[in-house]
Every structure is written in C-alpha cells, then in structure tokens.
Design an enzyme around this catalytic site. Structure first.
Site, PDB file in Angstrom:
ATOM      1  N   GLY A  22      39.094  74.683  90.005  1.00  0.00           N
ATOM      2  CA  GLY A  22      40.069  74.568  91.044  1.00  0.00           C
ATOM      3  C   GLY A  22      41.438  74.008  89.598  1.00  0.00           C
ATOM      4  N   MET A  23      40.798  73.510  88.475  1.00  0.00           N
ATOM      5  CA  MET A  23      42.795  72.956  87.539  1.00  0.00           C
ATOM      6  C   MET A  23      42.744  73.861  87.147  1.00  0.00           C
ATOM      7  SD  MET A  23      41.427  69.827  87.976  1.00  0.00           S
ATOM      8  CE  MET A  23      42.987  69.197  86.413  1.00  0.00           C
ATOM      9  N   GLY A  24      42.817  75.331  87.016  1.00  0.00           N
ATOM     10  CA  GLY A  24      42.980  76.407  86.548  1.00  0.00           C
ATOM     11  C   GLY A  24      41.818  78.119  87.191  1.00  0.00           C
ATOM     12  N   LYS A  41      39.877  78.454  79.395  1.00  0.00           N
ATOM     13  CA  LYS A  41      40.187  78.184  80.612  1.00  0.00           C
ATOM     14  C   LYS A  41      41.529  77.765  79.952  1.00  0.00           C
ATOM     15  CE  LYS A  41      39.598  74.908  83.633  1.00  0.00           C
ATOM     16  NZ  LYS A  41      38.857  75.276  85.326  1.00  0.00           N
ATOM     17  N   ASP A 136      35.456  64.866  88.152  1.00  0.00           N
ATOM     18  CA  ASP A 136      35.709  66.105  89.036  1.00  0.00           C
ATOM     19  C   ASP A 136      33.963  67.015  89.090  1.00  0.00           C
ATOM     20  OD1 ASP A 136      36.536  67.676  91.304  1.00  0.00           O
ATOM     21  OD2 ASP A 136      37.306  69.298  88.858  1.00  0.00           O
TER      22      ASP A 136
END
Length: 522
Positions: A22-24, A41, A136
């Site tokens: 979702g973030m990368g 990440k 999240d």
C-alpha cells in the site's frame, strides 16, 4: 531496478523478490556487511513536490521512532536512507504468512483469530504508550509466523506520510491508511489517534472471525462512507460459534465515535485473553509440534501471571540499573552541581542533535541538564527555563507527547508567574500541551484546554489570525472525535469570520466551506 541492484553499497536486492504494498514496494535483500538476509521497504516520493523535503525528513524521523519501539511483535529496523527518488527502510526479514493470505485460503479458528488480535494489541499497547500510532493496521500488515507469533509491519511508514500534528489539526484533504480498515474519523478528515488503531483492529478481528470485511465497498469512497455511516452487523449472525462476550468486544471496538471505544489497547488485550486460552492445531500456518525457541522462552515468563502490556515491573530509585546506552551521550551532565558553561555545552550538543533529527537523544541530553541545572539554579532561572523549552520541543518533535505534555504544562505555569498569564510564550506552551493531548487521543482534555485558551486569547487581545487558527483546530478536533454537531456549530460560526479576514477565495476558506457542505449533506 535492474538485476543485482545494490543500495548504499551494502544491501543487495533479489531481483525476483519485489512485492507491491500500500505504501510502496518490499524487496528481499542481503546485507553484505553483516552477512544476513533483510527486507527493504521502498517508498517513492515525488521530488517535484513542494513538500518532498519535508516528507523525507519525516520519513527519517518516523523511522527512528519506530527503531526505538522494542517489542518482539515488531520487526527490527536496521537502517534507512534514500536511493534515487525512493526512500527506503531496511528491516528484519520475517518468516511467515500475511494474515491477508490466511484469510484468502482458510477459515481461521476462533481462538487463533483472537490470538492474532491479542498479539497485535500487545504491540499497540507499547506503541501507544510511546505516542506512536500505526494508522494503517490491516491483515496485510500482520504476519503470522510458524511459531504462532504475530509481527506487526509498517509501523512508521504511514505515520511519516500522514500530515504532521499541526497539519492534522488545521487542514483536511490528506488521508493516509487503507479505506477498508479506516476509522470513521480517519475517513472523514484524516485525524488519527490510538482509538483509530483500535477501530482498525476491530475491523481486522471481525473479518478474521466472519471471513469477510463487512465495510468493504466497491470503491475506496464507498468503504470510507460505510465506516462513517453503516452500523456494524453482530458477529454471531455470521458465525454462530463466536462467544457472546467476544461479539460485544468487537462491537465496542467498532463504535463510530472514538470516545465510545475502549480507552487503551491494554484493556482490549485483557478482554481478548479470555477467548484464546486453548489454541487448537492450525496446520499449514502454525507448527505447534516443534519446540520453537520463542515459545520456550515466553513460557517461562508466562508462568509469572504478568498483567497487561504496559505494566511496569521496573524498580524505581537508586537501585535501578542504568544501562550503558542510558549513560552515554555527548556531554551528559548528570552531576549534582553544574555551571553556566555546562549549560551552554549541553545546548550546543542538543542543537547539533536536533539538526540531525536525533530528537530522542537530544531530549536525553537536555533532561539530564535540566535536572542538574534546576538543582543548582532553580527551575525558574532564565537559562534553566530556556533548557526546559528546548527539552519540551525535543520531546514533541521526537513524538514523545506523553512526556512533552507535562513539560509544556510546567513551563506555562512558571512563565505565567514570571511574565504574566497573557505572555505570548505562556499561551503557546498551553497550546502545545493541548496538541500533545490531542496526539495521544485525549480529545476531551485537548478540547477543554483549547476552549479555555481561546477565551484567554480573546481576553488578552491576541492577534485575530491566531484566534481564527485556534478556532479551526477546535472545529476539526471536534469533527475528528465524531462530534459532528459541535464541529458544524464551531466551523459554521468560523466561516464568515474567515471570509471577512481572508476573502472568499482563500484556500483555508474553501476547505472549511467544503467540510461544512459535507456536514450538511444527508
């Protein structure tokens, strides 16, 4: 990225391991220096954006906060940096299965659904005590390991790209999180507190038990609207073997208003433990037949009848051991007496550390100095007060809002006695204390303090721009707490004053008008 890409001349990436998130993106890699596997990440930042530098600094700051979150349920953070247009975080590589995959593949036994949630809750209890909110929480961010333990992933990632505290309280339009698991206040205006994480945990637990996410919509907007408006369906109508007490707990977690949810993650943890005392076999996901070292280790402590996470068994007073890490640091004063030159040295050290975003270390240095200098010269000595201001600032910037709040409160009281209650610094310290309480989810206390501050600012004739800003903060905090009626009244009274001051075309006016339109819509 090409084959055999190496980051920072140290981390070699497996070209076949890329996973989107979702973030990368997440890559498996290898730390050539320490000869161990790692997870890397990546988060892409638009370098053309006018907030790119701010996002980069916040990413580093949140990475450092996360690295200090010591808990067996959180993967260790090893390093962070930038590579091209990407920011990256190097973490412990976790051997396990994402809970999202478990949900796709099988029905989760009731006891294991509760065990997964309870372990996540133990992580949240520690994180929230350090003023760190996940923002999240979802099945994809929970990893079930073969030994039965659960790892909570992506702490700090969402936090870094959420609006900072001042922004959260003063503007809308930036929402960080996953719509299917987003608390109503997060969906409405991006406000997140510890209670927002508990709501997301409730959605996850409800899905683990029922097999589907009852709030998921056809679009992100539909999901967010469901969280804000649709009453949750009781669990036992969808899975009969769910205990009645567990159903009540999930409904408590899913309350629309943050104030109606459990007060702390520790409270939820204690309730959950009643429903996972006997864990059945869970073949394919958990290997209960092997003597895993983690279970062997934990079993010893488990016999002690310890309480909920966050309870402290540490000794106080002079008997308590001070580790080498605590006693180290540049020019740590730690003396019974201290001179003026020592104060200057500490301030220079703290300034250098803060310039490198090493806020926690700066706070440690300043805290030692404040204690020693306070004993030598008195807490209200001008130079000591300056040290105390820098300490409160470092704690706030480092995200340690629970420690920052009493520092700002003490400063406001002492400065009011020295300078008078209407002094600018007194009023700003009072606002900062209120912001700290807002950040840790103590919304009622924050609103009460902001309301009293607003009355005093008007009485002391503070510049109108500041009072307008404070009124907007109050309105958005009311909205974030789920009190739409009060928020509508506050922002409705504010709008004409903003239009008079800034004109109808000002961006701030437009945002407040947009919020009011949403509050007026059916």
């Amino acid at each position: 990225m090409g084959r055999r890409t190496v980051i920072a001349e140290r981390y070699e990436l497996d070209p076949l391991s890329r996973r989107s998130g979702g973030m990368g993106e997440v890559w498996f890699g290898y730390d050539k220096k320490l000869d161990r596997p790692v997870a890397v990440k990546f988060v892409r930042v638009d370098r053309q954006s006018d907030v790119a530098d701010e996002l980069t600094k916040r990413f580093v700051r949140e990475s450092r906060i996360t690295a200090r979150l010591e808990h067996p349920g959180v993967p260790a953070v090893y390093d962070c940096g930038s590579h091209g247009d990407d920011l990256y975080l190097v973490m412990q590589l976790v051997d396990g299965c994402p809970v999202s995959s478990v949900l796709d593949e099988t029905e989760v036994p009731v006891a294991w659904a509760v065990a997964i949630a309870a372990q996540a809750c133990s992580v949240l209890a520690v994180a929230h005590a350090r003023s760190l909110v996940h923002r999240d929480l979802k099945p994809a961010n929970l990893m079930l390991c073969p030994d039965g333990t659960v790892k909570v992933l992506d702490f700090g990632i969402a936090a870094a790209f959420a609006p900072n505290l001042a922004t959260r309280l003063t503007r809308t339009g930036v929402v960080v999180g996953t719509p299917d698991y987003m608390a109503p206040e997060q969906a409405v205006n991006g406000t997140t507190t510890a209670q927002s994480d508990l709501y997301s945990l409730g959605v996850v637990l409800d899905e683990l038990l029922a097999g589907d996410n009852q709030f998921a919509g056809a679009t992100a907007l539909a999901s967010m609207r469901n969280h804000a408006e649709v009453a949750p369906r009781p669990l036992r109508a969808r899975r009969r073997e769910v205990p009645e007490g567990l159903e009540r707990l999930v409904l408590w977690l899913l309350a629309k208003s943050p104030g109606d949810r459990p007060a702390t993650a520790g409270v939820v943890y204690e309730r959950l433990m009643d429903f996972c005392r006997d864990l059945p076999p869970f073949p394919g996901y958990v290997d209960l037949g092997s003597p895993h070292p983690v279970r062997m280790y934990a079993a010893v402590v488990g016999r002690g009848g310890l309480g909920a996470p966050g309870t402290s068994g540490r000794r106080s007073g002079p008997e308590r051991h001070v580790s080498a890490r605590q006693s180290e640091g540049p020019h740590r004063v730690g003396l019974e007496t201290v001179g003026r030159k020592d104060i200057n040295l500490v301030r220079w050290d703290a300034k250098a550390l803060k310039a490198q975003s090493r806020f926690a270390q700066a706070a440690d240095v300043l805290a030692d100095a404040v204690g020693s200098a306070g004993r030598a010269f008195g807490a209200r000595d001008p130079e000591v007060v300056d040290l105390r201001i820098e300490l409160a600032d470092a704690l706030f910037l480092g995200g340690d809002y629970r420690r920052a709040a009493p520092e700002f409160r003490g400063l406001a009281a002492d400065l009011a006695e020295r300078e008078g209650p209407g002094h600018d610094l007194v009023l700003r310290c009072r606002l900062m204390e209120a912001n700290c309480h807002a950040a840790i989810g103590e919304t009622s206390r924050a609103l009460a303090q902001m309301g009293a501050l607003l009355e005093d600012e008007r009485r002391f004739g503070v510049d109108e721009e500041r009072t307008l800003e404070l009124r907007r903060q109050i309105g958005l905090l009311e909205l974030g707490s789920g009190d739409r009626t009060r928020a509508k009244a506050t922002l409705g009274a504010l709008l004409p004053d903003l239009e008079r001051r800034y004109g109808s075309g000002h961006p701030t006016v437009g945002k407040v008008r947009e919020i009011l339109e949403s509050l007026n819509s059916p």
